[in-house]
Design a protein around this motif. Structure first.
Motif, PDB file in Angstrom:
ATOM      1  N   GLY A  60       2.925 -18.774  13.480  1.00 56.67           N
ATOM      2  CA  GLY A  60       3.767 -18.106  14.578  1.00 56.67           C
ATOM      3  C   GLY A  60       3.345 -16.725  14.632  1.00 56.67           C
ATOM      4  O   GLY A  60       2.210 -16.426  14.335  1.00 56.67           O
ATOM      5  N   VAL A  61       4.002 -15.699  15.123  1.00 59.56           N
ATOM      6  CA  VAL A  61       3.647 -14.394  15.121  1.00 59.56           C
ATOM      7  C   VAL A  61       3.401 -13.879  13.746  1.00 59.56           C
ATOM      8  O   VAL A  61       4.596 -13.885  12.743  1.00 59.56           O
ATOM      9  CB  VAL A  61       4.858 -13.518  15.860  1.00 59.56           C
ATOM     10  CG1 VAL A  61       4.600 -12.232  15.921  1.00 59.56           C
ATOM     11  CG2 VAL A  61       5.157 -14.108  17.137  1.00 59.56           C
ATOM     12  N   LYS A  62       2.518 -12.990  13.633  1.00 63.41           N
ATOM     13  CA  LYS A  62       2.086 -12.540  12.459  1.00 63.41           C
ATOM     14  C   LYS A  62       1.858 -11.172  12.605  1.00 63.41           C
ATOM     15  O   LYS A  62       1.550 -10.428  13.521  1.00 63.41           O
ATOM     16  CB  LYS A  62       0.807 -13.115  11.783  1.00 63.41           C
ATOM     17  CG  LYS A  62       0.645 -14.396  11.506  1.00 63.41           C
ATOM     18  CD  LYS A  62      -0.475 -14.906  10.701  1.00 63.41           C
ATOM     19  CE  LYS A  62      -1.907 -14.609  11.471  1.00 63.41           C
ATOM     20  NZ  LYS A  62      -3.238 -15.205  10.764  1.00 63.41           N
ATOM     21  N   TYR A  63       2.283 -10.113  11.589  1.00 62.71           N
ATOM     22  CA  TYR A  63       2.169  -8.698  11.600  1.00 62.71           C
ATOM     23  C   TYR A  63       1.400  -8.325  10.390  1.00 62.71           C
ATOM     24  O   TYR A  63       1.743  -8.523   9.236  1.00 62.71           O
ATOM     25  CB  TYR A  63       3.693  -8.277  11.209  1.00 62.71           C
ATOM     26  CG  TYR A  63       4.557  -8.310  12.647  1.00 62.71           C
ATOM     27  CD1 TYR A  63       4.517  -7.637  13.709  1.00 62.71           C
ATOM     28  CD2 TYR A  63       5.507  -9.495  12.299  1.00 62.71           C
ATOM     29  CE1 TYR A  63       5.410  -8.093  14.630  1.00 62.71           C
ATOM     30  CE2 TYR A  63       6.331  -9.735  13.358  1.00 62.71           C
ATOM     31  CZ  TYR A  63       6.404  -8.935  14.558  1.00 62.71           C
ATOM     32  OH  TYR A  63       7.339  -9.211  15.690  1.00 62.71           O
ATOM     33  N   ILE A  64      -0.011  -7.784  10.879  1.00 60.46           N
ATOM     34  CA  ILE A  64      -0.880  -7.416   9.985  1.00 60.46           C
ATOM     35  C   ILE A  64      -0.920  -5.886   9.727  1.00 60.46           C
ATOM     36  O   ILE A  64      -1.047  -5.159  10.857  1.00 60.46           O
ATOM     37  CB  ILE A  64      -2.331  -7.745  10.239  1.00 60.46           C
ATOM     38  CG1 ILE A  64      -2.359  -9.206  10.747  1.00 60.46           C
ATOM     39  CG2 ILE A  64      -3.437  -7.377   9.510  1.00 60.46           C
ATOM     40  CD1 ILE A  64      -2.120 -10.016   9.411  1.00 60.46           C
TER      41      ILE A  64
ATOM     42  N   TRP B 162       1.115  -1.069   0.030  1.00 60.60           N
ATOM     43  CA  TRP B 162       0.001   0.081   0.097  1.00 60.60           C
ATOM     44  C   TRP B 162       0.770   1.235  -0.188  1.00 60.60           C
ATOM     45  O   TRP B 162       2.117   1.219   0.524  1.00 60.60           O
ATOM     46  CB  TRP B 162      -0.898  -0.066   1.384  1.00 60.60           C
ATOM     47  CG  TRP B 162      -1.908   0.915   1.046  1.00 60.60           C
ATOM     48  CD1 TRP B 162      -2.022   2.264   2.032  1.00 60.60           C
ATOM     49  CD2 TRP B 162      -3.083   1.030   0.594  1.00 60.60           C
ATOM     50  NE1 TRP B 162      -3.240   2.726   1.707  1.00 60.60           N
ATOM     51  CE2 TRP B 162      -3.957   2.361   0.630  1.00 60.60           C
ATOM     52  CE3 TRP B 162      -3.752   0.234  -0.454  1.00 60.60           C
ATOM     53  CZ2 TRP B 162      -5.080   2.434   0.123  1.00 60.60           C
ATOM     54  CZ3 TRP B 162      -5.010   0.469  -1.174  1.00 60.60           C
ATOM     55  CH2 TRP B 162      -5.739   1.717  -0.849  1.00 60.60           C
ATOM     56  N   PRO B 163       0.312   2.409  -0.634  1.00 60.13           N
ATOM     57  CA  PRO B 163       1.408   3.578  -0.733  1.00 60.13           C
ATOM     58  C   PRO B 163       1.803   3.817   0.849  1.00 60.13           C
ATOM     59  O   PRO B 163       1.255   3.870   1.983  1.00 60.13           O
ATOM     60  CB  PRO B 163       0.377   4.596  -0.917  1.00 60.13           C
ATOM     61  CG  PRO B 163      -0.691   3.842  -1.969  1.00 60.13           C
ATOM     62  CD  PRO B 163      -0.913   2.749  -1.316  1.00 60.13           C
ATOM     63  N   GLY B 164       3.075   4.126   0.755  1.00 61.07           N
ATOM     64  CA  GLY B 164       3.691   4.778   2.087  1.00 61.07           C
ATOM     65  C   GLY B 164       4.133   3.408   3.031  1.00 61.07           C
ATOM     66  O   GLY B 164       4.365   2.373   2.609  1.00 61.07           O
ATOM     67  N   LYS B 165       4.319   3.787   4.217  1.00 59.73           N
ATOM     68  CA  LYS B 165       4.444   2.580   5.151  1.00 59.73           C
ATOM     69  C   LYS B 165       3.128   2.677   6.309  1.00 59.73           C
ATOM     70  O   LYS B 165       2.308   3.658   6.189  1.00 59.73           O
ATOM     71  CB  LYS B 165       5.580   3.068   6.270  1.00 59.73           C
ATOM     72  CG  LYS B 165       6.985   2.748   5.749  1.00 59.73           C
ATOM     73  CD  LYS B 165       8.015   3.216   6.577  1.00 59.73           C
ATOM     74  CE  LYS B 165       9.408   3.275   5.985  1.00 59.73           C
ATOM     75  NZ  LYS B 165      10.425   3.525   7.158  1.00 59.73           N
ATOM     76  N   PRO B 166       2.996   1.315   6.581  1.00 64.09           N
ATOM     77  CA  PRO B 166       1.719   1.261   7.537  1.00 64.09           C
ATOM     78  C   PRO B 166       1.796   2.327   8.732  1.00 64.09           C
ATOM     79  O   PRO B 166       2.962   2.695   9.180  1.00 64.09           O
ATOM     80  CB  PRO B 166       1.772  -0.351   8.085  1.00 64.09           C
ATOM     81  CG  PRO B 166       2.715  -0.995   7.137  1.00 64.09           C
ATOM     82  CD  PRO B 166       3.665   0.110   6.813  1.00 64.09           C
ATOM     83  N   ALA B 167       0.464   2.542   9.294  1.00 65.79           N
ATOM     84  CA  ALA B 167       0.438   3.329  10.535  1.00 65.79           C
ATOM     85  C   ALA B 167       0.730   2.537  11.911  1.00 65.79           C
ATOM     86  O   ALA B 167       1.463   3.069  12.561  1.00 65.79           O
ATOM     87  CB  ALA B 167      -0.700   4.157  10.670  1.00 65.79           C
ATOM     88  N   TYR B 168       0.571   1.363  11.446  1.00 62.53           N
ATOM     89  CA  TYR B 168       0.637   0.251  12.707  1.00 62.53           C
ATOM     90  C   TYR B 168       0.831  -1.035  12.147  1.00 62.53           C
ATOM     91  O   TYR B 168       0.731  -1.098  10.908  1.00 62.53           O
ATOM     92  CB  TYR B 168      -0.535   0.065  13.665  1.00 62.53           C
ATOM     93  CG  TYR B 168      -0.975   1.419  14.269  1.00 62.53           C
ATOM     94  CD1 TYR B 168      -0.285   1.723  15.534  1.00 62.53           C
ATOM     95  CD2 TYR B 168      -2.156   2.240  13.739  1.00 62.53           C
ATOM     96  CE1 TYR B 168      -0.687   3.001  16.073  1.00 62.53           C
ATOM     97  CE2 TYR B 168      -2.411   3.314  14.410  1.00 62.53           C
ATOM     98  CZ  TYR B 168      -1.788   3.651  15.460  1.00 62.53           C
ATOM     99  OH  TYR B 168      -2.283   4.843  16.045  1.00 62.53           O
ATOM    100  N   LEU B 169       1.546  -1.814  12.850  1.00 58.38           N
ATOM    101  CA  LEU B 169       1.441  -3.391  12.649  1.00 58.38           C
ATOM    102  C   LEU B 169       0.784  -4.032  13.552  1.00 58.38           C
ATOM    103  O   LEU B 169       1.065  -3.974  14.884  1.00 58.38           O
ATOM    104  CB  LEU B 169       2.965  -3.893  12.351  1.00 58.38           C
ATOM    105  CG  LEU B 169       3.729  -3.532  11.263  1.00 58.38           C
ATOM    106  CD1 LEU B 169       5.235  -3.856  11.221  1.00 58.38           C
ATOM    107  CD2 LEU B 169       3.261  -4.037   9.956  1.00 58.38           C
TER     108      LEU B 169
END
Length: 500
Positions: free
Chosen positions: A105-109, A89-96
């Motif tokens: 295991g651990v997922k980052y959405i 998505w454009p730019g970086k996420p606001a959060y993970l």
């Protein structure tokens, strides 16, 4: 009635008019969402890799974008978590949003600045829909509690990281902050049991009117409130508690136990939030189903559940869904998830407007013998018999037993923690088995053909599932016990908890 309650009724009327637009124009809104998403992401790495600039319609999209689960999408997500911009998505996420996957295991959405407001809007509109329908707004004048994860966020390559409920805590509207509990300090406690005890102490003498959370963890809170108050029912501790907001799991298996500890039947609102997006909420008390959020930056796709594991399954959008058919839910979102298999199964109970019920998890089933029994079937079979027998079920899980003792047929093994137990566990098990046979013709054929013997129920010790989840480091928060497994990983752990 205080000013806040009066104003909330006026605001609810306004929001209901907006929701009517959603109800009446779902297909057009989904088409607009599709177009907007493709246009916004065409210059991202994913958009370039999948020729978004050449996509004119849904058929083009299906040719270019395959269905993926988290593991399939992981190479792109790892680029995001390493700090690269313009990937999904454009730019970086606001959060993970950090979640625990059963296989990944651990997922980052990723949660973007465009997708985050949709979580807040949907939660708000669920409450306002209730106010508009019922005229009951008194809860806004009292205290409200949201049982959630810690709001403390970490950082990964300049992106804030936390549990979804902890992230959402930073976006609670200012007009609710005065009423909101627990305190920030208590909310930051990481150990779930310590946190619940602190919440009990903090809220015991407050005017709690709305309580929200995942049912099993709310049940723990209610039980500890009762103990702390000398055995009182929740309605006697909180006389003005009138609304329970829940999500995350099917509420029906918990309803009888919750109403028993509350001491009364109260109104409830079901929601369907996920780290990937806020998908639906109950907009009417008098109707079954959750209103699908068709204008919330999510373009939905659906795969018939019985085709999901085929090499070339049917893949449709909203206009082609059928009522009462189980579908695996696929998301395309304004946070950059594309052809993303959420893992949940749903079915439509209405198309005017589009309303759904959650029926289970696509990978939570039993088909060790070809029966493909799903969560909805086992829950309905168990709870129908429990209700008829006056039996209280706290929690349960089911697994196949493919290597029984010599001379025995295989069977489905049920592990149930009861509140009040059946007088005759064998007779109870046979009734549940008969109910399940009516739900699933393949299971019926296996029983009739003497391929399987009727299911066996194991009674579990008090607090078994709390102790099991504690042992797995998954007590509290958004963690849930799988109701069905096609292997014996959970079942073998629970054997030591069986009551003699």
């Amino acid at each position: 009635m205080c000013l806040k309650a009066v104003l909330s009724k006026a605001y609810a009327f306004f929001v209901n008019r907006q929701l009517n637009n959603i109800r009446q124009n779902a297909l057009a809104l989904q088409q607009k969402t599709f177009t907007d998403l493709i246009h916004a992401a065409k210059d991202t790495a994913f958009g370039k890799d999948h020729w978004f600039s050449a996509i004119d319609n849904y058929e083009d999209f299906k040719k270019q974008v395959p269905i993926r689960d988290y593991e399939d999408l992981r190479p792109y997500i790892e680029r995001v978590t390493h700090g690269e911009a313009d990937v999904l998505w454009p730019g970086k996420p606001a959060y993970l949003a950090k979640t625990s996957g059963t296989t990944s295991g651990v997922k980052y959405i990723p949660i973007s600045k465009e997708s985050m407001p949709q979580h807040i809007k949907a939660a708000r509109n669920a409450l306002l829909s209730y106010i508009h329908e019922t005229g009951k707004a008194g809860f806004v004048d009292g205290k409200m509690i949201f049982l959630q994860g810690s709001p403390v966020l970490s950082e990964k390559e300049g992106i804030a990281v936390g549990r979804l409920s902890g992230i959402v805590a930073h976006h609670v509207p200012q007009y609710l902050q005065k009423n909101r509990m627990p305190s920030y300090e208590t909310n930051c406690i990481e150990d779930w049991e310590q946190k619940v005890d602190a919440i009990v102490k903090e809220t015991l003498n407050e005017d709690m009117r709305l309580i929200s959370g995942i049912p099993p963890w709310c049940q723990m809170y209610f039980d500890r409130l009762s103990v702390a108050s000398g055995g009182k029912k929740v309605k006697d501790i909180f006389p003005n508690f009138k609304l329970f907001v829940h999500g995350g799991v099917n509420y029906e298996p918990y309803r009888a136990r919750m109403e028993e500890v509350i001491g009364d039947k109260i109104d409830s609102i079901e929601t369907y939030p996920a780290s990937e997006g806020f998908i639906a909420f109950q907009d009417l008390q008098r109707e079954k189903g959750l209103l699908l959020m068709v204008d919330a930056g999510i373009f939905y796709e659906f795969i018939p559940s019985d085709e999901y594991f085929n090499d070339n399954p049917t893949r449709i959008n909203l206009k082609d869904v059928e009522l009462e058919r189980n579908y695996a839910l696929i998301l395309n979102t304004s946070a950059g998830l594309w052809g993303y298999s959420l893992g949940d199964t749903i079915k439509f109970v209405s198309k005017n407007p589009y309303k759904i019920v959650v029926t289970g998890r696509i990978k939570h089933y039993i088909s060790a013998f070809g029966e493909h029994v799903i969560g909805e079937e086992v829950e309905q079979a168990l709870m129908s018999v429990a209700a008829a027998e006056g039996v209280d079920v706290i929690e349960f899980t089911v697994a196949p037993q493919v290597t029984p003792k010599a001379g025995e047929l295989p069977y489905h093994e049920w592990f149930i923690e009861f509140g009040n137990e059946p007088k005759d566990i064998s007779a109870f098990a046979l009734k549940v088995d008969a109910a399940l046979q009516k739900k699933n013709i393949y299971y019926f054929d296996l029983i009739e053909g003497n391929i399987l013997q009727p299911l066996i129920v194991n009674k579990l010790k008090k607090d078994t599932f709390i102790n099991y989840m504690r042992s797995q480091g998954k007590l509290g928060g958004q963690n849930k016990v799988p109701r069905l497994s096609n292997d014996r990983k959970i079942a073998d752990e629970l054997v030591s908890y069986i009551k003699e």
